[in-house]
Scaffold this motif. Structure first.
Motif, short mmCIF file in Angstrom:
data_model
loop_
_atom_site.label_atom_id
_atom_site.label_comp_id
_atom_site.label_asym_id
_atom_site.label_seq_id
_atom_site.Cartn_x
_atom_site.Cartn_y
_atom_site.Cartn_z
N ALA A 1 0.83 -1.20 0.00
CA ALA A 1 0.00 0.00 0.00
C ALA A 1 0.86 1.25 0.00
O ALA A 1 0.41 2.33 -0.35
N VAL A 2 2.14 1.10 0.43
CA VAL A 2 3.06 2.24 0.50
C VAL A 2 3.80 2.35 -0.83
O VAL A 2 4.43 1.39 -1.27
N LEU A 3 3.67 3.47 -1.46
CA LEU A 3 4.35 3.68 -2.73
C LEU A 3 5.80 4.11 -2.48
O LEU A 3 6.14 4.66 -1.44
N GLY A 4 6.63 3.90 -3.49
CA GLY A 4 8.04 4.25 -3.37
C GLY A 4 8.86 3.05 -2.93
O GLY A 4 8.48 1.89 -3.13
N PHE A 5 10.01 3.29 -2.29
CA PHE A 5 10.93 2.22 -1.88
C PHE A 5 10.56 1.73 -0.48
O PHE A 5 10.19 2.51 0.40
N ALA A 6 10.73 0.41 -0.29
CA ALA A 6 10.49 -0.19 1.01
C ALA A 6 11.21 -1.54 1.04
O ALA A 6 11.47 -2.15 -0.01
N ASP A 7 11.55 -2.00 2.23
CA ASP A 7 12.14 -3.32 2.44
C ASP A 7 11.04 -4.26 2.94
O ASP A 7 10.42 -4.01 3.99
N VAL A 8 10.83 -5.33 2.19
CA VAL A 8 9.71 -6.24 2.47
C VAL A 8 10.25 -7.64 2.71
O VAL A 8 10.96 -8.20 1.85
N PRO A 9 9.96 -8.27 3.87
CA PRO A 9 10.34 -9.67 4.07
C PRO A 9 9.39 -10.61 3.33
O PRO A 9 8.17 -10.46 3.39
N ALA A 10 9.97 -11.56 2.59
CA ALA A 10 9.16 -12.52 1.86
C ALA A 10 10.02 -13.70 1.46
O ALA A 10 11.23 -13.53 1.21
N ARG A 11 9.40 -14.90 1.42
CA ARG A 11 10.10 -16.11 0.97
C ARG A 11 11.36 -16.37 1.76
O ARG A 11 12.37 -16.82 1.24
N GLY A 12 11.34 -16.02 3.05
CA GLY A 12 12.49 -16.28 3.92
C GLY A 12 13.67 -15.36 3.72
O GLY A 12 14.77 -15.65 4.19
N THR A 13 13.48 -14.28 3.01
CA THR A 13 14.55 -13.32 2.79
C THR A 13 13.95 -11.91 2.78
O THR A 13 12.77 -11.73 3.07
N MET A 14 14.82 -10.95 2.47
CA MET A 14 14.39 -9.55 2.44
C MET A 14 14.50 -9.03 1.01
O MET A 14 15.51 -9.24 0.34
N TYR A 15 13.42 -8.36 0.57
CA TYR A 15 13.39 -7.80 -0.77
C TYR A 15 13.35 -6.28 -0.68
O TYR A 15 12.71 -5.71 0.20
N ARG A 16 14.04 -5.66 -1.63
CA ARG A 16 13.95 -4.23 -1.82
C ARG A 16 12.88 -4.00 -2.88
O ARG A 16 13.02 -4.46 -4.03
N VAL A 17 11.79 -3.29 -2.52
CA VAL A 17 10.63 -3.16 -3.38
C VAL A 17 10.42 -1.69 -3.72
O VAL A 17 10.50 -0.83 -2.83
N PHE A 18 10.14 -1.46 -5.02
CA PHE A 18 9.74 -0.14 -5.46
C PHE A 18 8.34 -0.25 -6.06
O PHE A 18 8.10 -1.05 -6.96
#
Length: 480
Positions: free
Chosen positions: A120-137
């Motif tokens: 729901a947050v636009l822009g850059f964020a760090d998201v935990p998924a699949r047992g690791t951390m993703y950098r999401v834009f």
């Protein structure tokens, strides 16, 4: 409350550091410069590594952002993802692209089964998924939400690899720089090694100056001072040789006279002749004793050497201390009172007003006593009976001076430069007994050691000789 200890190394630490450092100047330079190169390379490497990580991270963010911008205009509104059960062979989970409708329906994913939580947050964020951390834009358009994600582990590994590649130039250039510094230090110290080899090959009697040409500017003042020292040593050796030759020549005559007087005593025919021969022998022994004492005094003073101008200005002559000349004059006058009374002389302190104060100079007390004693001995010997000898001091634009003046015959102006040499006596003293021609030479040697000058002229008040021991205005003469 105790005072805080000063910042810096303690004395024990400084002593340990001095013991650990090599004694060679070249080795010390290489050690310090090498340590500076290593520390600088490490610091530069750390900064370059951190900077490369930051730049790579920024670059990856930029690529993700541009990917999202590129997809914004290229995807249809009703795009569908791949059907389940048909994953592509080149599926990549390290870089994921997902497209959602504004109603929350995922309509596209770049890798099968790698859906990320809807952001729901636009822009850059760090998201935990699949047992690791993703950098999401995340980027929202009128009808879609585009998400571009990258695995942080992969991202970090790529950034670290790029940062390590940036360190290779530093790792290669640091040894080359150290080698260039070593070569430069060796070349710079080559003239110093040349001087060392030249001095090592010299004979003890070779006191020629060391050539200054080709030496670094920092070394030239040291070599010039060393050459000045060699010149003073050469002069001291030459003076010693002349002194030994002159002493041998001057001792030959009194010893021959003593031998003749001894033979006259042995051949005396009667008691009266024997008594006269004994008196002459005793007088000859006394003169020889006085000559030997004068020679030893002169040898001691010349062994002290003449201080350099800097030492004289700082009052650093041999055995220098603060000497009260008034007290010293009273002491030496008391010692010579008996001899002065025997010659019916008026010997004492001058009645000038400046005698109400003490006159202190930086000099060797024993040497100054010898100086004043020689001046008074000369005056008492050469001033006729009933004469006068005054001791005092003066001060003018030239400086401050110890003054001894008498009512004797004085010394002719054309002889004043000669009488300060060894074994030279003035014509007016030719008929006086007991003179050795060393008194003023001793006085001049002591005066030079004390940073003062010996000046001879006519006494304006008594008419005889006036001797001044002058400390120039910049010399350390002080009033107590």
């Amino acid at each position: 409350m105790t005072a805080a200890a000063p910042l810096g190394f303690s004395s024990a630490a400084r002593h340990w550091l001095r013991r650990c450092l090599p004694g060679s100047l070249g080795a010390r330079l290489l050690l310090f410069i090498g340590a500076a190169i290593v520390l600088t390379a490490l610091l530069q490497g750390v900064l370059a590594y951190r900077n490369a990580l930051a730049q790579t991270d920024t670059l990856f963010d930029y690529q993700m952002q541009q990917t999202a911008f590129a997809l914004r205009a290229g995807l249809p509104v009703d795009a569908r993802g791949r059907p389940q059960g048909t994953p592509p062979e080149d599926e990549n989970n390290e870089f994921i692209v997902q497209v959602w409708t504004n109603e929350g329906l995922r309509i596209f994913e770049s890798a099968f089964g790698t859906a990320l939580p809807q952001m729901a947050v636009l822009g850059f964020a760090d998201v935990p998924a699949r047992g690791t951390m993703y950098r999401v834009f995340s980027l929202q358009t009128r009808s879609q939400v585009i998400q571009v994600a990258q695995d942080m582990h992969v991202r970090t590994a790529l950034a670290r690899e790029a940062a390590l590649r940036s360190l290779w130039p530093i790792a290669l250039l640091a040894p080359l720089l150290a080698l260039a510094v070593w070569w430069g230090v060796r070349r710079s110290l080559a003239p110093v090694q040349r001087v060392r080899r030249e001095l090592a090959m010299r004979q003890p009697q070779d006191l020629a100056p060391v050539p200054v040409a080709g030496l670094p500017e920092e070394m030239q003042p040291l070599v010039r001072e060393f050459n000045a020292l060699l010149q003073r040593v050469d002069q001291a050796f030459e003076a010693q040789q002349h002194f030994v030759a002159d002493a041998a020549h001057e001792l030959r005559s009194p010893l021959a006279a003593l031998q003749l007087q001894l033979q006259a005593l042995q051949r005396a025919p009667g008691p009266a002749e024997r008594e006269l021969a004994q008196q002459r022998l005793a007088a000859g022994i006394e003169r020889a004793k006085h000559l030997v004492e004068q020679l030893l005094a002169l040898a001691r003073q010349e062994a002290r050497g003449t201080p350099t101008p800097a030492q004289a200005a700082a009052g650093q002559g041999a055995g220098a201390g603060l000497v009260d000349l008034r007290a010293l004059a009273e002491q030496v006058l008391a010692e010579t009172a008996v001899m002065a009374q025997a010659r019916q002389l008026d010997v004492g302190l001058s009645e000038a007003p400046q005698l109400q104060h003490s006159f202190a100079v930086a000099a060797d007390p024993q040497a100054m006593a010898t100086l004043l004693r020689n001046l008074l001995d000369n005056a008492i010997k050469y001033v006729p009976a009933g004469g006068r000898v005054d001791v005092g001091w003066s001060q003018d634009a030239q400086g401050r001076a110890l003054v001894v003046e008498d009512s004797g015959p004085g010394i002719a102006e054309h002889e004043r430069e000669r009488v300060v040499q060894r074994f030279v006596r003035g014509h007016n003293a030719g008929g006086m007994a007991g003179g050795s021609g060393l008194g003023l030479a001793i006085v001049q040697s002591i005066a030079r050691s004390a940073g003062a000058q010996l000046l001879l002229d006519a006494s304006p008040s008594l008419g005889g000789l006036r001797v001044r021991i002058l400390w120039p205005a910049q010399a350390p003469a002080a009033q107590a």
